[in-house]
Design a protein around this motif. Structure first.
Motif, PDB file in Angstrom:
ATOM      1  N   PRO A 163       0.353  -1.130  -0.064  1.00  0.00           N
ATOM      2  CA  PRO A 163       0.130   0.203   0.255  1.00  0.00           C
ATOM      3  C   PRO A 163       0.807   1.333   0.526  1.00  0.00           C
ATOM      4  CG  PRO A 163      -0.762  -1.302   1.551  1.00  0.00           C
ATOM      5  CD  PRO A 163       0.978  -2.133   1.552  1.00  0.00           C
ATOM      6  N   TYR A 164       2.062   1.423   0.338  1.00  0.00           N
ATOM      7  CA  TYR A 164       2.997   2.760   0.616  1.00  0.00           C
ATOM      8  C   TYR A 164       3.287   2.472  -1.096  1.00  0.00           C
ATOM      9  CZ  TYR A 164       3.130   2.341   5.579  1.00  0.00           C
ATOM     10  OH  TYR A 164       3.230   2.128   7.200  1.00  0.00           O
ATOM     11  N   VAL A 165       3.541   1.489  -0.982  1.00  0.00           N
ATOM     12  CA  VAL A 165       3.699   2.028  -2.834  1.00  0.00           C
ATOM     13  C   VAL A 165       3.238   2.295  -4.210  1.00  0.00           C
ATOM     14  CG1 VAL A 165       5.077   0.390  -4.559  1.00  0.00           C
ATOM     15  CG2 VAL A 165       5.462  -0.084  -2.743  1.00  0.00           C
ATOM     16  N   ASN A 166       2.566   1.747  -3.454  1.00  0.00           N
ATOM     17  CA  ASN A 166       0.889   2.131  -4.320  1.00  0.00           C
ATOM     18  C   ASN A 166       0.347   3.452  -4.253  1.00  0.00           C
ATOM     19  OD1 ASN A 166       0.764  -0.703  -5.917  1.00  0.00           O
ATOM     20  ND2 ASN A 166      -0.272  -0.942  -4.727  1.00  0.00           N
ATOM     21  N   ARG A 167       0.467   3.514  -2.707  1.00  0.00           N
ATOM     22  CA  ARG A 167       0.168   5.137  -2.669  1.00  0.00           C
ATOM     23  C   ARG A 167       0.518   6.361  -3.315  1.00  0.00           C
ATOM     24  NH1 ARG A 167       0.401   8.766   1.501  1.00  0.00           N
ATOM     25  NH2 ARG A 167      -1.108  10.085   1.537  1.00  0.00           N
ATOM     26  N   GLY A 168       2.248   5.664  -2.591  1.00  0.00           N
ATOM     27  CA  GLY A 168       3.383   6.693  -2.696  1.00  0.00           C
ATOM     28  C   GLY A 168       3.524   7.150  -4.791  1.00  0.00           C
ATOM     29  N   ILE A 169       3.069   5.951  -5.218  1.00  0.00           N
ATOM     30  CA  ILE A 169       2.515   5.850  -7.138  1.00  0.00           C
ATOM     31  C   ILE A 169       1.268   6.886  -7.435  1.00  0.00           C
ATOM     32  CG2 ILE A 169       2.432   4.426  -8.875  1.00  0.00           C
ATOM     33  CD1 ILE A 169       3.839   2.475  -7.847  1.00  0.00           C
ATOM     34  N   ALA A 170       0.129   7.052  -7.089  1.00  0.00           N
ATOM     35  CA  ALA A 170      -0.342   7.550  -6.966  1.00  0.00           C
ATOM     36  C   ALA A 170      -0.486   8.964  -6.592  1.00  0.00           C
ATOM     37  CB  ALA A 170      -1.615   6.890  -6.301  1.00  0.00           C
ATOM     38  N   LEU A 171       0.375   9.355  -6.019  1.00  0.00           N
ATOM     39  CA  LEU A 171       0.385  10.650  -5.407  1.00  0.00           C
ATOM     40  C   LEU A 171       1.441  10.896  -7.083  1.00  0.00           C
ATOM     41  CD1 LEU A 171       1.190  10.293  -1.312  1.00  0.00           C
ATOM     42  CD2 LEU A 171      -0.787  11.412  -2.708  1.00  0.00           C
TER      43      LEU A 171
END
Length: 71
Positions: free
Chosen positions: A21-29
């Motif tokens: 989730p950190y990876v995906n949230r960071g990518i989305a940001l």
């Protein structure tokens, strides 16, 4: 990406030690040009998963986009 952010935040809340989730949230940001927030997200994930390659590579990519090559 905007609609996915609350879902990633909930996933982090439910399991703060899971790196995905950190990876995906960071990518989305990053896709939303919120690179400072993306950096903070990748760094937060690295606190729990210091060997997660995707967090490191995405952190490096975000730093590069911000011109912070020394980091």
């Amino acid at each position: 990406p905007e609609e996915a952010l609350p879902l990633y935040e909930e996933a982090i809340r439910l399991d703060p030690h899971a790196p995905g989730p950190y990876v995906n949230r960071g990518i989305a940001l990053g896709q939303l040009d919120r690179l400072e927030e993306a950096l903070a997200c990748f760094r937060a994930g690295l606190e729990f998963a210091p060997k997660e390659g995707l967090l490191h590579s995405n952190l490096g990519f975000a730093c590069q986009k911000l011109g912070r090559t020394a980091e």
